[in-house]
Design a protein around this motif. Structure first.
Motif, mmCIF file in Angstrom:
data_model
loop_
_atom_site.group_PDB
_atom_site.id
_atom_site.type_symbol
_atom_site.label_atom_id
_atom_site.label_comp_id
_atom_site.label_asym_id
_atom_site.label_seq_id
_atom_site.Cartn_x
_atom_site.Cartn_y
_atom_site.Cartn_z
ATOM 1 N N ARG A 1 0.823 -1.211 0.000
ATOM 2 C CA ARG A 1 0.000 0.000 0.000
ATOM 3 C C ARG A 1 0.857 1.261 0.000
ATOM 4 N NH1 ARG A 1 -3.152 -0.852 5.106
ATOM 5 N NH2 ARG A 1 -1.653 -2.509 5.528
ATOM 6 N N LYS A 2 1.871 1.281 -0.893
ATOM 7 C CA LYS A 2 2.763 2.411 -1.037
ATOM 8 C C LYS A 2 2.389 3.217 -2.280
ATOM 9 C CE LYS A 2 5.284 1.224 2.506
ATOM 10 N NZ LYS A 2 5.264 2.012 3.757
ATOM 11 N N VAL A 3 2.397 4.534 -2.154
ATOM 12 C CA VAL A 3 1.999 5.410 -3.259
ATOM 13 C C VAL A 3 2.923 5.255 -4.457
ATOM 14 C CG1 VAL A 3 1.681 7.817 -3.954
ATOM 15 C CG2 VAL A 3 0.912 7.072 -1.699
ATOM 16 N N TRP A 4 4.210 4.968 -4.228
ATOM 17 C CA TRP A 4 5.155 4.879 -5.342
ATOM 18 C C TRP A 4 4.820 3.740 -6.306
ATOM 19 C CZ3 TRP A 4 7.372 0.160 -5.530
ATOM 20 C CH2 TRP A 4 7.652 -0.525 -4.351
ATOM 21 N N ALA A 5 3.931 2.833 -5.901
ATOM 22 C CA ALA A 5 3.543 1.737 -6.791
ATOM 23 C C ALA A 5 2.937 2.263 -8.089
ATOM 24 C CB ALA A 5 2.544 0.818 -6.092
ATOM 25 N N TRP A 6 2.231 3.378 -8.030
ATOM 26 C CA TRP A 6 1.541 3.894 -9.215
ATOM 27 C C TRP A 6 2.497 4.460 -10.264
ATOM 28 C CZ3 TRP A 6 -3.192 2.237 -9.776
ATOM 29 C CH2 TRP A 6 -3.963 1.932 -8.650
ATOM 30 N N PRO A 7 3.415 5.387 -9.935
ATOM 31 C CA PRO A 7 4.328 5.892 -10.984
ATOM 32 C C PRO A 7 5.249 4.811 -11.541
ATOM 33 C CG PRO A 7 4.957 6.744 -8.819
ATOM 34 C CD PRO A 7 3.603 6.132 -8.667
ATOM 35 N N VAL A 8 5.672 3.874 -10.694
ATOM 36 C CA VAL A 8 6.502 2.775 -11.193
ATOM 37 C C VAL A 8 5.718 1.944 -12.200
ATOM 38 C CG1 VAL A 8 7.631 0.612 -10.536
ATOM 39 C CG2 VAL A 8 8.014 2.671 -9.179
ATOM 40 N N GLY A 9 4.450 1.681 -11.883
ATOM 41 C CA GLY A 9 3.597 0.930 -12.802
ATOM 42 C C GLY A 9 3.401 1.647 -14.122
ATOM 43 N N ILE A 10 3.265 2.969 -14.083
ATOM 44 C CA ILE A 10 3.094 3.747 -15.311
ATOM 45 C C ILE A 10 4.301 3.594 -16.224
ATOM 46 C CG2 ILE A 10 2.985 6.100 -16.214
ATOM 47 C CD1 ILE A 10 1.187 6.815 -13.834
ATOM 48 N N ALA A 11 5.499 3.594 -15.656
ATOM 49 C CA ALA A 11 6.716 3.421 -16.461
ATOM 50 C C ALA A 11 6.695 2.081 -17.187
ATOM 51 C CB ALA A 11 7.954 3.528 -15.574
ATOM 52 N N GLY A 12 6.263 1.026 -16.468
ATOM 53 C CA GLY A 12 6.166 -0.294 -17.095
ATOM 54 C C GLY A 12 5.103 -0.334 -18.174
ATOM 55 N N ASN A 13 3.983 0.347 -17.943
ATOM 56 C CA ASN A 13 2.899 0.374 -18.926
ATOM 57 C C ASN A 13 3.345 1.006 -20.235
ATOM 58 O OD1 ASN A 13 0.633 1.285 -16.262
ATOM 59 N ND2 ASN A 13 1.158 -0.762 -16.995
ATOM 60 N N VAL B 1 -3.206 7.206 -12.809
ATOM 61 C CA VAL B 1 -3.201 8.615 -12.418
ATOM 62 C C VAL B 1 -4.280 8.847 -11.354
ATOM 63 C CG1 VAL B 1 -3.634 10.970 -13.206
ATOM 64 C CG2 VAL B 1 -2.245 9.423 -14.595
ATOM 65 N N TYR B 2 -5.456 8.251 -11.572
ATOM 66 C CA TYR B 2 -6.539 8.353 -10.586
ATOM 67 C C TYR B 2 -6.128 7.714 -9.260
ATOM 68 C CZ TYR B 2 -10.858 6.878 -8.219
ATOM 69 O OH TYR B 2 -11.827 6.633 -7.296
ATOM 70 N N GLY B 3 -5.559 6.493 -9.322
ATOM 71 C CA GLY B 3 -5.134 5.801 -8.113
ATOM 72 C C GLY B 3 -4.031 6.545 -7.386
ATOM 73 N N TRP B 4 -3.094 7.093 -8.154
ATOM 74 C CA TRP B 4 -1.981 7.846 -7.584
ATOM 75 C C TRP B 4 -2.508 9.029 -6.782
ATOM 76 C CZ3 TRP B 4 2.639 9.707 -11.133
ATOM 77 C CH2 TRP B 4 3.675 10.190 -10.319
ATOM 78 N N ARG B 5 -3.442 9.771 -7.353
ATOM 79 C CA ARG B 5 -4.024 10.934 -6.667
ATOM 80 C C ARG B 5 -4.832 10.502 -5.441
ATOM 81 N NH1 ARG B 5 -7.095 14.742 -10.818
ATOM 82 N NH2 ARG B 5 -7.360 15.879 -8.859
ATOM 83 N N THR C 1 -7.564 -2.752 -11.643
ATOM 84 C CA THR C 1 -6.819 -1.525 -11.341
ATOM 85 C C THR C 1 -7.705 -0.510 -10.636
ATOM 86 O OG1 THR C 1 -5.502 -1.912 -13.336
ATOM 87 C CG2 THR C 1 -5.327 0.254 -12.314
ATOM 88 N N TYR C 2 -8.958 -0.413 -11.074
ATOM 89 C CA TYR C 2 -9.909 0.482 -10.407
ATOM 90 C C TYR C 2 -10.164 0.013 -8.978
ATOM 91 C CZ TYR C 2 -14.210 3.004 -9.329
ATOM 92 O OH TYR C 2 -15.152 3.788 -8.719
ATOM 93 N N GLY C 3 -10.302 -1.310 -8.799
ATOM 94 C CA GLY C 3 -10.527 -1.856 -7.463
ATOM 95 C C GLY C 3 -9.353 -1.595 -6.541
ATOM 96 N N MET C 4 -8.145 -1.658 -7.081
ATOM 97 C CA MET C 4 -6.959 -1.341 -6.283
ATOM 98 C C MET C 4 -6.991 0.122 -5.847
ATOM 99 S SD MET C 4 -2.955 -1.655 -7.424
ATOM 100 C CE MET C 4 -1.639 -0.812 -6.518
ATOM 101 N N ALA C 5 -7.343 1.013 -6.768
ATOM 102 C CA ALA C 5 -7.421 2.435 -6.438
ATOM 103 C C ALA C 5 -8.452 2.698 -5.344
ATOM 104 C CB ALA C 5 -7.757 3.251 -7.695
ATOM 105 N N ARG C 6 -9.555 1.931 -5.368
ATOM 106 C CA ARG C 6 -10.613 2.085 -4.368
ATOM 107 C C ARG C 6 -10.284 1.396 -3.051
ATOM 108 N NH1 ARG C 6 -14.346 5.835 -5.008
ATOM 109 N NH2 ARG C 6 -15.809 4.552 -3.826
ATOM 110 N N GLY C 7 -9.278 0.514 -3.073
ATOM 111 C CA GLY C 7 -8.897 -0.179 -1.849
ATOM 112 C C GLY C 7 -9.705 -1.425 -1.562
ATOM 113 N N TRP C 8 -10.330 -2.020 -2.605
ATOM 114 C CA TRP C 8 -11.122 -3.233 -2.410
ATOM 115 C C TRP C 8 -10.201 -4.449 -2.332
ATOM 116 C CZ3 TRP C 8 -14.817 -1.935 -7.043
ATOM 117 C CH2 TRP C 8 -15.649 -0.858 -6.680
ATOM 118 N N VAL C 9 -10.383 -5.274 -1.327
ATOM 119 C CA VAL C 9 -9.571 -6.482 -1.175
ATOM 120 C C VAL C 9 -9.748 -7.413 -2.371
ATOM 121 C CG1 VAL C 9 -9.135 -8.507 0.275
ATOM 122 C CG2 VAL C 9 -9.687 -6.305 1.345
#
Length: 235
Positions: free
Chosen positions: A40-52, A87-91, A159-167
């Motif tokens: 549950r670290k915020v840096w997961a999102w920008p790192v993922g964007i680079a891979g995408n 971007v949505y999840g990161w914010r 990805t949307y579920g991850m942004a929302r925090g759904w298990v």
């Protein structure tokens, strides 16, 4: 320009064949992003964007590689979708962390989706796949096209579920991998197929990690409510 040309042309020889370096790097970034997501670290999102971004160039096939490379429009399209949702999840995670989240440095507190949200996930998987299959077919995506559509829709929902925090978002990834791994092997994207095979086991572990975090937070909240009540009764 020389560095960019090298990145697009570089290959890694493996057992008489070769893997695209950018495919390998893109999946490594994806794995790091998944590890950050589990914690549950915020840096997961920008790192993922680079891979995408790297994987987008891989799955567009002949637009960025050899003419014989298979084009997977669903796989390519989901990289664009990943970037938008990331971007949505990161914010969202950044705001949650600023608000304090769980007080332990995590970006959010996991929760289980409601019954309505679960129905929405299941219906979205089926209806989205049905709706996109003829579109991907018309655009010339790799067969079986429904599998490409399934991985696209499932990836969007996960990805949307991850942004929302759904298990449950981890279980959606499992459903994506069950279909996506055979598709990637058949299309010749071996690095991605092996990585997603690993993801299958990883996402199951992630599900239980988030489940335990949810249970622990719920127990701590209950204890915090009960303690003042006990003190009041003692008086």
């Amino acid at each position: 320009m020389d560095l960019l040309r090298w990145l697009f042309e570089a290959q890694i020889p493996v057992a008489g064949s070769a893997l695209l370096l950018r495919e390998v790097l893109g999946n490594i970034f994806g794995l790091l992003s998944a590890l950050g997501g589990m914690q549950r670290k915020v840096w997961a999102w920008p790192v993922g964007i680079a891979g995408n971004i790297l994987l987008l160039t891989v799955f567009l096939g002949s637009l960025f590689g050899a003419a014989s490379t298979a084009t997977l429009l669903g796989q390519a399209g989901r990289q664009i979708m990943f970037i938008a949702v990331a971007v949505y999840g990161w914010r969202r995670w950044s705001q949650s962390r600023r608000d304090g989240a769980d007080g332990a440095g995590h970006a959010l507190v996991p929760r289980f989706a409601s019954g309505r949200e679960r129905i929405g996930l299941a219906a979205g998987m089926v209806l989205g796949t049905v709706a996109l299959t003829p579109l991907f077919t018309a655009l010339g995506s790799y067969e079986p096209v429904w599998a490409d559509a399934w991985t696209f829709v499932g990836s969007l929902l996960a990805t949307y579920g991850m942004a929302r925090g759904w298990v449950e978002f981890w279980l959606v990834w499992v459903a994506v991998d069950i279909v996506g791994v055979p598709l990637l092997f058949s299309a010749g994207y071996y690095a991605s197929a092996v990585m997603y095979l690993f993801y299958g086991a990883f996402t199951l572990a992630g599900f239980f990690v988030w489940w335990r975090a949810h249970t622990r937070t719920k127990a701590e909240a209950g204890a915090a409510v009960a303690e003042p009540a006990l003190e009041g009764a003692a008086r």
